[in-house]
Write a protein that holds these residues in place. Structure first.
Motif, mmCIF file in Angstrom:
data_model
loop_
_atom_site.group_PDB
_atom_site.id
_atom_site.type_symbol
_atom_site.label_atom_id
_atom_site.label_comp_id
_atom_site.label_asym_id
_atom_site.label_seq_id
_atom_site.Cartn_x
_atom_site.Cartn_y
_atom_site.Cartn_z
ATOM 1 N N VAL A 167 0.835 -1.203 0.000
ATOM 2 C CA VAL A 167 0.000 0.000 0.000
ATOM 3 C C VAL A 167 0.869 1.252 0.000
ATOM 4 O O VAL A 167 0.550 2.246 -0.657
ATOM 5 N N GLY A 168 1.994 1.207 0.721
ATOM 6 C CA GLY A 168 2.903 2.352 0.722
ATOM 7 C C GLY A 168 3.498 2.617 -0.647
ATOM 8 O O GLY A 168 3.523 3.766 -1.116
ATOM 9 N N VAL A 169 3.960 1.575 -1.326
ATOM 10 C CA VAL A 169 4.519 1.747 -2.672
ATOM 11 C C VAL A 169 3.450 2.214 -3.646
ATOM 12 O O VAL A 169 3.713 3.044 -4.525
ATOM 13 N N TRP A 232 -7.889 0.021 1.157
ATOM 14 C CA TRP A 232 -7.114 -0.946 0.372
ATOM 15 C C TRP A 232 -6.728 -2.150 1.220
ATOM 16 O O TRP A 232 -6.784 -3.293 0.748
ATOM 17 N N ALA A 233 -6.315 -1.903 2.461
ATOM 18 C CA ALA A 233 -5.935 -3.002 3.348
ATOM 19 C C ALA A 233 -7.130 -3.921 3.620
ATOM 20 O O ALA A 233 -6.981 -5.146 3.651
ATOM 21 N N ALA A 234 -8.303 -3.315 3.809
ATOM 22 C CA ALA A 234 -9.503 -4.126 4.019
ATOM 23 C C ALA A 234 -9.826 -4.935 2.768
ATOM 24 O O ALA A 234 -10.244 -6.102 2.862
ATOM 25 N N GLY A 235 -9.610 -4.330 1.591
ATOM 26 C CA GLY A 235 -9.832 -5.058 0.353
ATOM 27 C C GLY A 235 -8.878 -6.228 0.196
ATOM 28 O O GLY A 235 -9.276 -7.327 -0.211
ATOM 29 N N LEU A 236 -7.614 -6.013 0.531
ATOM 30 C CA LEU A 236 -6.640 -7.103 0.470
ATOM 31 C C LEU A 236 -6.966 -8.191 1.482
ATOM 32 O O LEU A 236 -6.821 -9.387 1.204
ATOM 33 N N GLU A 249 -8.570 -9.031 11.569
ATOM 34 C CA GLU A 249 -8.507 -7.918 10.609
ATOM 35 C C GLU A 249 -9.884 -7.727 9.991
ATOM 36 O O GLU A 249 -10.564 -8.699 9.632
ATOM 37 N N TRP A 250 -10.320 -6.468 9.857
ATOM 38 C CA TRP A 250 -11.697 -6.184 9.454
ATOM 39 C C TRP A 250 -12.049 -6.753 8.086
ATOM 40 O O TRP A 250 -13.133 -7.297 7.892
ATOM 41 N N GLY A 251 -11.161 -6.613 7.099
ATOM 42 C CA GLY A 251 -11.449 -7.134 5.773
ATOM 43 C C GLY A 251 -11.616 -8.646 5.777
ATOM 44 O O GLY A 251 -12.521 -9.194 5.123
ATOM 45 N N ALA A 252 -10.744 -9.336 6.512
ATOM 46 C CA ALA A 252 -10.854 -10.791 6.610
ATOM 47 C C ALA A 252 -12.137 -11.195 7.336
ATOM 48 O O ALA A 252 -12.769 -12.206 6.988
ATOM 49 N N MET A 253 -12.530 -10.416 8.341
ATOM 50 C CA MET A 253 -13.773 -10.697 9.052
ATOM 51 C C MET A 253 -14.968 -10.561 8.124
ATOM 52 O O MET A 253 -15.903 -11.364 8.167
ATOM 53 N N LEU A 254 -14.948 -9.550 7.257
ATOM 54 C CA LEU A 254 -16.018 -9.377 6.284
ATOM 55 C C LEU A 254 -16.068 -10.550 5.311
ATOM 56 O O LEU A 254 -17.142 -11.040 4.956
ATOM 57 N N SER A 255 -14.885 -10.967 4.847
ATOM 58 C CA SER A 255 -14.821 -12.042 3.863
ATOM 59 C C SER A 255 -15.421 -13.336 4.405
ATOM 60 O O SER A 255 -16.199 -14.016 3.720
ATOM 61 N N LYS A 256 -15.049 -13.689 5.629
ATOM 62 C CA LYS A 256 -15.575 -14.922 6.216
ATOM 63 C C LYS A 256 -17.028 -14.764 6.639
ATOM 64 O O LYS A 256 -17.836 -15.686 6.494
ATOM 65 N N GLY A 257 -17.376 -13.581 7.127
ATOM 66 C CA GLY A 257 -18.732 -13.361 7.609
ATOM 67 C C GLY A 257 -19.787 -13.385 6.523
ATOM 68 O O GLY A 257 -20.958 -13.673 6.793
ATOM 69 N N ARG A 258 -19.397 -13.102 5.271
ATOM 70 C CA ARG A 258 -20.393 -13.088 4.190
ATOM 71 C C ARG A 258 -20.985 -14.475 3.950
ATOM 72 O O ARG A 258 -22.079 -14.598 3.392
ATOM 73 N N GLU A 259 -20.263 -15.524 4.356
ATOM 74 C CA GLU A 259 -20.796 -16.875 4.198
ATOM 75 C C GLU A 259 -22.010 -17.103 5.083
ATOM 76 O O GLU A 259 -22.828 -17.996 4.801
#
Length: 301
Positions: A167-169, A232-236, A249-259
């Protein structure tokens, strides 16, 4: 007559001298008048305090599983319910704010430390050096920021540290273009020409005479960029390229929670709200800083 004048002079000399209104004080005064910016500061302060004092706010371990209490609805024991492994959702969101804030701050710092010097040198020297730098930046800008971050993470490997680097680069082109434009405008000022006439070196001119006048746009952009970095971090994390289980991590929580979104919507609702509120807080502060640092905006208030 002389005695009366002397007494008047003495009286005047005893009057309190007005305090000098520094630039920082002016910025804070105008920022304080912006209600939306102050709301953003309040929201961000709450998140920072929750991240710092998370162990004292919640008694639950964010990675400890308890399958007997899986998918519990929000209750007094578990304010925001539990996930598919019985982990407390509130605790995971609090600890997840640490990861999101760290990624946002560190990645933006990386982008600044790389992009600001390159942009300053490119704008100051111009010529073929500027042409080369800008063509390289054009190549980077040809990729959407999130896509460039995905490519970098794919090369480096998954993990929070690599997400920060990626994300920094990906934010380097933004700072390079911003600083280059500011330097091009500032270097034409008379005081820069006077410094050159006095024989002051280029490095000192850039650091002491040009860059202080470019801080305003950099500060404003950094505030917005932190919000973008968190997204971006949440998207990754949502794609499985960020923090790995069991890190909260919030993005990972969203990904698993959608199931389980139809049977346990709280697994996606609350992490999504956390991302929304943190990004909104940074954007509100950025809008306020942009107005507070712009002299033209301050004159109309």
């Amino acid at each position: 007559m002389f005695g009366r004048n002397k007494s008047q002079v003495d009286a005047i000399s005893k009057l309190p001298t007005p305090k000098k209104d520094t630039e920082l004080r002016q910025v804070w005064r105008h920022l304080r008048r912006n209600r939306l910016a102050m709301a953003g500061i309040v929201v961000l302060t709450i998140f920072v305090l929750c991240a710092i004092f998370a162990p004292f706010i919640t008694p639950h371990d964010p990675i400890k599983t308890d399958l007997r209490n899986a998918f519990n609805e929000p209750s007094e024991e578990n304010v925001l319910g539990t996930d598919w492994l019985g982990r407390d959702n509130f605790s995971r969101i609090l600890y997840g704010s640490r990861i999101s804030l760290a990624i946002g701050l560190i990645s933006v710092t990386i982008g600044m430390f790389i992009g600001v010097p390159i942009g300053a040198l490119s704008g100051y020297y111009g010529g073929r050096f500027d042409l080369l730098i800008q063509r390289l930046i054009d190549i980077m800008i040809a990729f959407p920021g999130i896509l460039l971050a995905i490519v970098i993470v794919t090369i480096l490997g998954v993990g929070v540290e690599n997400v920060m680097i990626a994300v920094g680069v990906a934010s380097v082109p933004i700072y390079t273009r911003l600083v280059r434009g500011s330097v091009l405008a500032v270097k034409e000022q008379g005081y820069v020409a006077a410094a050159k006439a006095l024989g002051i070196g280029d490095a000192r001119i850039i650091i002491r005479h040009i860059m202080p006048n470019c801080l305003g746009p950099i500060i404003v952009q950094s505030t917005f960029q932190i919000a973008t970095a968190i997204l971006w971090a949440a998207g990754l994390g949502f794609l499985g390229l960020g923090a790995q289980p069991p890190d909260p991590e919030w993005g990972a929580m969203l990904s698993k929670g959608r199931e389980y979104i139809r049977t346990a919507h709280h697994l996606t609702t609350y992490p999504g709200l956390a991302i929304l509120l943190m990004v909104l807080g940074f954007n509100l502060i950025g809008d306020g800083m942009r107005d507070a640092l712009d002299p033209r905006s301050r004159k109309h208030r």
